[in-house]
Each structure stands twice: as C-alpha cells, then as structure tokens.
Design a protein around this motif. Structure first.
Motif, PDB file in Angstrom:
ATOM      1  N   GLY A  34       0.701  -1.220   0.160  1.00 54.34           N
ATOM      2  CA  GLY A  34      -0.130   0.074   0.022  1.00 54.34           C
ATOM      3  C   GLY A  34       0.762   1.038  -0.086  1.00 54.34           C
ATOM      4  N   LEU A  35       1.968   1.347   0.855  1.00 52.62           N
ATOM      5  CA  LEU A  35       2.774   2.628   0.878  1.00 52.62           C
ATOM      6  C   LEU A  35       4.066   2.245   1.571  1.00 52.62           C
ATOM      7  N   ASP A  36       4.884   3.258   1.430  1.00 57.03           N
ATOM      8  CA  ASP A  36       5.970   3.176   2.348  1.00 57.03           C
ATOM      9  C   ASP A  36       5.981   4.616   2.751  1.00 57.03           C
ATOM     10  N   LEU A  37       6.324   4.741   4.151  1.00 56.85           N
ATOM     11  CA  LEU A  37       6.243   5.938   4.857  1.00 56.85           C
ATOM     12  C   LEU A  37       7.571   6.061   5.524  1.00 56.85           C
ATOM     13  N   PHE A  38       8.210   7.385   5.504  1.00 59.01           N
ATOM     14  CA  PHE A  38       9.267   7.610   6.152  1.00 59.01           C
ATOM     15  C   PHE A  38       9.332   9.161   6.496  1.00 59.01           C
ATOM     16  N   GLU A  39      10.137   9.398   7.654  1.00 60.10           N
ATOM     17  CA  GLU A  39      10.311  10.859   8.086  1.00 60.10           C
ATOM     18  C   GLU A  39      11.833  10.986   7.481  1.00 60.10           C
ATOM     19  N   MET A  40      11.868  12.351   6.907  1.00 61.47           N
ATOM     20  CA  MET A  40      13.389  12.714   6.197  1.00 61.47           C
ATOM     21  C   MET A  40      13.579  13.811   6.837  1.00 61.47           C
ATOM     22  N   GLN A  41      14.771  13.986   7.381  1.00 57.75           N
ATOM     23  CA  GLN A  41      15.448  15.252   7.822  1.00 57.75           C
ATOM     24  C   GLN A  41      16.615  15.550   6.995  1.00 57.75           C
ATOM     25  N   VAL A  42      16.553  16.965   6.726  1.00 58.79           N
ATOM     26  CA  VAL A  42      17.480  17.430   5.448  1.00 58.79           C
ATOM     27  C   VAL A  42      18.208  18.592   6.414  1.00 58.79           C
ATOM     28  N   ALA A  43      19.705  18.317   6.363  1.00 57.29           N
ATOM     29  CA  ALA A  43      20.543  19.216   7.209  1.00 57.29           C
ATOM     30  C   ALA A  43      20.526  20.843   6.365  1.00 57.29           C
ATOM     31  N   PRO A  44      21.076  21.733   7.086  1.00 57.57           N
ATOM     32  CA  PRO A  44      20.954  23.073   6.424  1.00 57.57           C
ATOM     33  C   PRO A  44      21.664  22.943   5.432  1.00 57.57           C
TER      34      PRO A  44
END
Length: 141
Positions: free
Chosen positions: A24-34
């Motif tokens: 059904g889905l992939d779900l991830f939290e992404m943090q992008v550095a400055p």
C-alpha cells in the motif's frame, strides 16, 4: 523499531514499508540538514510521493517550479514529474514522505548510503542503483 538510514545531509527514519503494508505505501520521516539538497533531479516510474512538512522548510523543485513545504503544508508529486529538493534554511528541516504504492522500501536508500560512503562516490554506480529501483535521474540543465 523504525530503521534509521543516514546519507550525506539526509537522515531517513522508515516507519512503514510496502512489505508490511501489502504494497500500500512506504512511509518515512526525512530530515534534511541546512544547505543540503538531493544532488540529482529525478522522477519515479511506479509511485507517487506526498510530502507533509513537520519542521523548517524543504524546498522541492517540481517540473521547474520551486515549492517550499513548511510545517503543516503538503505537496503531491505525481509519478513522472521531475523533482529534487533542498534545505536553504539555517537549521534542519523535517518532513514525512509517503510513497504510494509502497514499492521502493529502505533497500534503495541503504544501497545509496553505502555508495555515498566512498570517496569520491561513483556517479555511474549511483545512477545504476537509481535505475534498478525505479528512479530515473534527469540531468540539470
């Protein structure tokens, strides 16, 4: 337990993947550095992506137009649309990424992280991994 994958200025925390959601889905939290960015604009062959902003702002460039996504904002990227992203802010930015259907999974990101650990990374190998997983790199220009 969520899997954490670090690569360059990105950190991904996988929360759900297609193998556990019946595709059904992939779900991830992404943090992008400055000042970090996705180095290669690309499009997806087999899935759509929805992004929901949590902290800071990630600027997505979709089909040549900049679309900042801040806390509480969302963006839908249809399969086939060329996109990339960057964090122009002074601090980290975080967003949730929802891929539908869930056909990518964390394996792609593990492979890319391994290739990025080499100095310098091999662009041909990075491209090959992207293509094998359904991401099509598009030269900037």
């Amino acid at each position: 337990m969520a899997e954490l994958i670090r690569m360059g200025g990105l950190e991904l925390r996988f929360l759900q993947e297609g193998s556990g959601t019946g595709g059904g889905l992939d779900l991830f939290e992404m943090q992008v550095a400055p000042q970090a960015r996705m180095p290669v604009p690309h499009y997806h062959e087999s899935w759509d992506e929805t992004v929901f902003g949590l902290e800071g702002a990630v600027t997505f460039r979709v089909e040549g137009q900049d679309r900042p996504v801040g806390p509480g904002e969302s963006l839908f990227i249809r399969r086939g649309q060329v996109h990339g992203f960057r964090n122009e802010g002074p601090g980290p930015a975080r967003c949730l990424c929802i891929l539908t259907p869930g056909v990518l999974g964390p394996g792609y990101f593990r492979e890319i992280a391994g290739l990025l650990a080499a100095t310098p990374p091999d662009p041909a190998a990075l491209r090959a991994v992207m293509l094998r997983h359904g991401l099509v790199p598009v030269p900037e220009g």
